[in-house]
Design an enzyme around this catalytic site. Sequence first.
Site, PDB file in Angstrom:
ATOM      1  N   ASP A   1     -10.987   2.172   2.220  1.00 44.24           N
ATOM      2  CA  ASP A   1     -11.276   1.455   3.729  1.00 44.24           C
ATOM      3  C   ASP A   1     -12.096   2.563   4.566  1.00 44.24           C
ATOM      4  OD1 ASP A   1     -10.292  -0.706   3.037  1.00 44.24           O
ATOM      5  OD2 ASP A   1      -8.134  -0.372   3.933  1.00 44.24           O
ATOM      6  N   LYS A  12       0.787  -1.258   0.040  1.00 43.60           N
ATOM      7  CA  LYS A  12      -0.178  -0.063   0.024  1.00 43.60           C
ATOM      8  C   LYS A  12       0.805   1.378  -0.089  1.00 43.60           C
ATOM      9  CE  LYS A  12      -4.222  -2.020   2.042  1.00 43.60           C
ATOM     10  NZ  LYS A  12      -5.252  -1.728   2.993  1.00 43.60           N
TER      11      LYS A  12
END
Length: 261
Positions: A96, A59
Amino acid sequence: IGDPVRHSRSPLLHNAAYEELGLDWVYVALPVSAGHGFAAVRSMVDLGISGLNVTMPHKADAADACDELTPEAMALHSVNTVVLRDNGTLLGASTDGEGFMRSLADEGVSVAGKSVLVIGAGGAGRAVVHALGAAGAEVTVAARRIEAARESALLAPDALAMLLSEIDSVVGESEIIVNATPVGMASESAPFNTDLLTPAHLVCDLVYQPAMTPLLEAAERRSAAIMGGIGMLLHQAAVAFELHTGHAAPIEAMRRAIAIL
């Protein structure tokens, strides 16, 4: 892309959405070894890959590989969604936090002005803290290392940081408790003394498999409201789908695709 990634439920969600809307797209899980995330993301341009989702351990490397980041991704320095734009540049996003907020909205929950305890300062926890802060929640972050808790707390206005070992002292005054640690996937334990829970609490567990974690079971026994991780899984994928395709996500089709979890 990720390492490991073959266990991912993302292909199930996205391919169901493509089928529902009649889109001639396909979504596959591609294992990419640690250290190769940056190159994998940059390869989108040459290969003409319209979109990627990114999981651990890539990420941060994905954030470095993108030409532009959304405000959330920039604040977190973490990207789980990459879009190849028409001009050949790469946009990186983090879905998220928005996925978590949409899952709360499904339950009719508003966090503005509410005290929220977030347990864990990893990637998912940090995204949740950032989203909660933007929505006006009063956030406390607990982690095993106080440095990690403090770093995560910087993502929300006036958030507090504390050690995981101390959280029993704030459970009673926390209206919403979010477990953003892997505790509950294989463990029979909960990250705090659940005897402190009351019917006034909402307990959220970001773990989605099993759907009923030991923490949620204990919370239910105390008559607290509960929310598992399936909603966040669903909605973070829906946000990514919308970024990739430009179409509104067919939420119910995606929900049916993961109903077996």
